[in-house]
Design an enzyme around this catalytic site. Sequence first.
Site, mmCIF file in Angstrom:
data_model
loop_
_atom_site.group_PDB
_atom_site.id
_atom_site.type_symbol
_atom_site.label_atom_id
_atom_site.label_comp_id
_atom_site.label_asym_id
_atom_site.label_seq_id
_atom_site.Cartn_x
_atom_site.Cartn_y
_atom_site.Cartn_z
ATOM 1 N N LYS A 17 18.494 -23.523 -16.697
ATOM 2 C CA LYS A 17 19.920 -23.413 -16.811
ATOM 3 C C LYS A 17 20.348 -21.829 -16.496
ATOM 4 O O LYS A 17 21.267 -21.652 -15.888
ATOM 5 C CB LYS A 17 20.624 -23.849 -18.334
ATOM 6 C CG LYS A 17 20.180 -25.355 -18.803
ATOM 7 C CD LYS A 17 20.493 -25.614 -20.032
ATOM 8 C CE LYS A 17 19.962 -24.863 -21.436
ATOM 9 N NZ LYS A 17 18.658 -25.093 -21.282
ATOM 10 N N ARG A 92 25.622 -28.679 -27.779
ATOM 11 C CA ARG A 92 24.031 -29.057 -27.876
ATOM 12 C C ARG A 92 24.007 -30.083 -29.008
ATOM 13 O O ARG A 92 22.994 -30.492 -29.176
ATOM 14 C CB ARG A 92 23.378 -27.694 -28.297
ATOM 15 C CG ARG A 92 22.306 -27.166 -27.372
ATOM 16 C CD ARG A 92 21.797 -25.900 -28.120
ATOM 17 N NE ARG A 92 20.642 -25.495 -27.324
ATOM 18 C CZ ARG A 92 20.264 -24.706 -26.715
ATOM 19 N NH1 ARG A 92 21.340 -23.866 -26.167
ATOM 20 N NH2 ARG A 92 19.059 -24.207 -26.261
ATOM 21 N N ARG A 128 7.673 -17.343 -18.983
ATOM 22 C CA ARG A 128 8.873 -16.677 -18.909
ATOM 23 C C ARG A 128 8.723 -15.391 -19.173
ATOM 24 O O ARG A 128 8.262 -14.929 -20.240
ATOM 25 C CB ARG A 128 9.977 -17.576 -19.603
ATOM 26 C CG ARG A 128 11.335 -16.647 -19.406
ATOM 27 C CD ARG A 128 12.688 -17.355 -19.928
ATOM 28 N NE ARG A 128 12.656 -17.939 -21.178
ATOM 29 C CZ ARG A 128 13.642 -18.843 -21.600
ATOM 30 N NH1 ARG A 128 14.564 -19.067 -20.942
ATOM 31 N NH2 ARG A 128 13.442 -19.153 -22.858
ATOM 32 N N ARG A 161 10.636 -13.548 -24.886
ATOM 33 C CA ARG A 161 11.452 -13.783 -25.779
ATOM 34 C C ARG A 161 10.786 -14.424 -27.090
ATOM 35 O O ARG A 161 9.674 -15.156 -26.933
ATOM 36 C CB ARG A 161 12.390 -14.994 -25.166
ATOM 37 C CG ARG A 161 13.884 -14.661 -24.950
ATOM 38 C CD ARG A 161 14.628 -15.714 -24.288
ATOM 39 N NE ARG A 161 14.751 -16.814 -25.063
ATOM 40 C CZ ARG A 161 15.588 -17.821 -24.679
ATOM 41 N NH1 ARG A 161 16.275 -17.664 -23.587
ATOM 42 N NH2 ARG A 161 15.753 -18.814 -25.391
ATOM 43 N N ARG A 172 11.228 -26.787 -30.370
ATOM 44 C CA ARG A 172 12.435 -26.604 -29.461
ATOM 45 C C ARG A 172 12.597 -27.963 -28.505
ATOM 46 O O ARG A 172 14.021 -28.356 -28.533
ATOM 47 C CB ARG A 172 12.895 -25.534 -28.593
ATOM 48 C CG ARG A 172 13.256 -24.067 -29.400
ATOM 49 C CD ARG A 172 12.803 -22.676 -28.544
ATOM 50 N NE ARG A 172 13.546 -22.632 -27.348
ATOM 51 C CZ ARG A 172 13.307 -21.889 -26.397
ATOM 52 N NH1 ARG A 172 12.002 -21.338 -26.519
ATOM 53 N NH2 ARG A 172 13.853 -21.949 -25.223
HETATM 54 P P1 AP5 Z 1 15.506 -20.609 -17.693
HETATM 55 O O1 AP5 Z 1 16.506 -20.689 -16.524
HETATM 56 O O2 AP5 Z 1 15.337 -19.393 -18.450
HETATM 57 O O3 AP5 Z 1 15.641 -21.819 -18.563
HETATM 58 P P2 AP5 Z 1 16.789 -22.115 -19.347
HETATM 59 O O4 AP5 Z 1 17.106 -23.709 -19.194
HETATM 60 O O5 AP5 Z 1 17.779 -21.205 -19.373
HETATM 61 O O6 AP5 Z 1 15.843 -22.191 -21.009
HETATM 62 P P3 AP5 Z 1 16.357 -21.501 -22.241
HETATM 63 O O7 AP5 Z 1 14.777 -21.432 -23.092
HETATM 64 O O8 AP5 Z 1 17.185 -20.228 -22.170
HETATM 65 O O9 AP5 Z 1 17.147 -22.595 -23.021
HETATM 66 P P4 AP5 Z 1 17.321 -22.843 -24.440
HETATM 67 O O10 AP5 Z 1 18.428 -23.949 -24.208
HETATM 68 O O11 AP5 Z 1 16.393 -23.189 -25.316
HETATM 69 O O12 AP5 Z 1 17.673 -21.330 -25.180
HETATM 70 P P5 AP5 Z 1 19.205 -20.549 -25.336
HETATM 71 O O13 AP5 Z 1 18.889 -19.345 -24.791
HETATM 72 O O14 AP5 Z 1 20.253 -21.636 -24.523
HETATM 73 O O15 AP5 Z 1 13.891 -20.845 -16.807
HETATM 74 C C1 AP5 Z 1 12.797 -21.008 -17.861
HETATM 75 C C2 AP5 Z 1 11.705 -20.448 -16.972
HETATM 76 O O16 AP5 Z 1 11.282 -21.286 -16.032
HETATM 77 C C3 AP5 Z 1 11.802 -18.995 -16.323
HETATM 78 O O17 AP5 Z 1 10.780 -18.449 -16.497
HETATM 79 C C4 AP5 Z 1 12.341 -19.373 -14.967
HETATM 80 O O18 AP5 Z 1 11.912 -18.374 -14.081
HETATM 81 C C5 AP5 Z 1 11.511 -20.528 -14.655
HETATM 82 N N1 AP5 Z 1 12.252 -21.414 -13.721
HETATM 83 C C6 AP5 Z 1 13.485 -21.874 -13.506
HETATM 84 N N2 AP5 Z 1 13.834 -22.687 -12.655
HETATM 85 C C7 AP5 Z 1 12.551 -22.840 -12.313
HETATM 86 C C8 AP5 Z 1 12.006 -23.871 -10.980
HETATM 87 N N3 AP5 Z 1 13.006 -24.646 -10.308
HETATM 88 N N4 AP5 Z 1 10.646 -23.842 -10.858
HETATM 89 C C9 AP5 Z 1 9.892 -23.280 -11.533
HETATM 90 N N5 AP5 Z 1 10.433 -22.386 -12.517
HETATM 91 C C10 AP5 Z 1 11.466 -22.270 -12.715
HETATM 92 O O19 AP5 Z 1 19.110 -20.746 -26.631
HETATM 93 C C11 AP5 Z 1 18.217 -20.247 -27.630
HETATM 94 C C12 AP5 Z 1 18.113 -20.533 -28.910
HETATM 95 O O20 AP5 Z 1 19.784 -20.058 -29.592
HETATM 96 C C13 AP5 Z 1 18.232 -21.946 -29.397
HETATM 97 O O21 AP5 Z 1 17.120 -22.449 -29.641
HETATM 98 C C14 AP5 Z 1 19.200 -22.073 -30.657
HETATM 99 O O22 AP5 Z 1 18.496 -21.586 -31.653
HETATM 100 C C15 AP5 Z 1 20.359 -21.217 -30.245
HETATM 101 N N6 AP5 Z 1 21.589 -21.637 -29.703
HETATM 102 C C16 AP5 Z 1 22.053 -21.584 -28.473
HETATM 103 N N7 AP5 Z 1 23.045 -22.256 -28.233
HETATM 104 C C17 AP5 Z 1 23.365 -23.003 -29.113
HETATM 105 C C18 AP5 Z 1 24.056 -23.999 -29.566
HETATM 106 N N8 AP5 Z 1 25.194 -24.435 -28.538
HETATM 107 N N9 AP5 Z 1 24.010 -24.743 -30.607
HETATM 108 C C19 AP5 Z 1 23.094 -24.379 -31.712
HETATM 109 N N10 AP5 Z 1 22.185 -23.285 -31.454
HETATM 110 C C20 AP5 Z 1 22.171 -22.722 -30.130
HETATM 111 MG MG MG Z 2 18.665 -20.052 -20.929
#
Ligand code: AP5
Ligand code: MG
Length: 219
Positions: A17, A92, A128, A161, A172
């Site tokens: 994402k 979410r 990552r 991270r 997660r």
């Molecule tokens: P990346 O693009 O970083 O993936 P992502 O989908 O953004 O993954 P996140 O871990 O950031 O998602 P998340 O939903 O857990 O975390 P968030 O920060 O939103 O890609 C991942 C890796 O893969 C990278 O190394 C990249 O290079 C690689 N990659 C990407 N595309 C690729 C491809 N096509 N091929 C190969 N490799 C690839 O949330 C963190 C925390 O915040 C949550 O756990 C929660 O505690 C809290 N939080 C955030 N939003 C909410 C909400 N709405 N409600 C409640 N809690 C929330």
């Molecule tokens: Mg992300």
Amino acid sequence: MTKRRVVILLGPPGAGKGTQASRLSAALSLPHVSTGDLFRENKAQGTALGKQAQEYMDAGKLVPDELVLDMLFDRIAHADCAGGCLLDGFPRTLPQAEALALRLSGVEVHALNLRVPDAALVERLTGRRTCGACGNIHHVRYSPPKQEGSCDKCGGALVVRSDDRLETVTRRLAVYREQTLPLEGWYRQRGVLSEVDGDRAADLVFSDLVRAATAVGAA
Ligand code: AP5
Ligand code: MG
């Protein structure tokens, strides 16, 4: 006046994402709003919200809806979101989706769902490396930096991270299945969900996301 338009990037942790959102935001001319990034900014600034969110994030749990909703609605009230935004990591939970639908009544909403199998998600998350300065995302194997340990965009130090340790990643993914997966059905029922295969090279995924977002935007 341009109509307000909100594009939602759905998908499990590690689906890509954040990687896609930074390019998609430019392609669709919509500001990128990530609730995870907003929490990490609050954490870095030492705000009360950041401290509250940290314990949930480090445990791999979702931050409670009321904390997320206030922060997100404050953010999308800013002038740069007057024409819409690209949401990453929000909503979410079903209550978050319902609250967003109420807030956006009359706004065109489109959800793009990135599908990636669990084994690939674990490899992506544990490999990552994120820039501590600008948030740019690398991967040790799929998107390695030109110089080890340094961000290609700004030269900042790359870090793991705190929620990318294997045990937290597993938690997660379980939380995603329980609380976020039902949103697919919620948006599908409303006829605004597009599925995109995220288990391919990032450039191919990007082309499909643009195609899906543009097809609906033009409808
Ligand atoms: P990346 O693009 O970083 O993936 P992502 O989908 O953004 O993954 P996140 O871990 O950031 O998602 P998340 O939903 O857990 O975390 P968030 O920060 O939103 O890609 C991942 C890796 O893969 C990278 O190394 C990249 O290079 C690689 N990659 C990407 N595309 C690729 C491809 N096509 N091929 C190969 N490799 C690839 O949330 C963190 C925390 O915040 C949550 O756990 C929660 O505690 C809290 N939080 C955030 N939003 C909410 C909400 N709405 N409600 C409640 N809690 C929330
Ligand atoms: Mg992300």
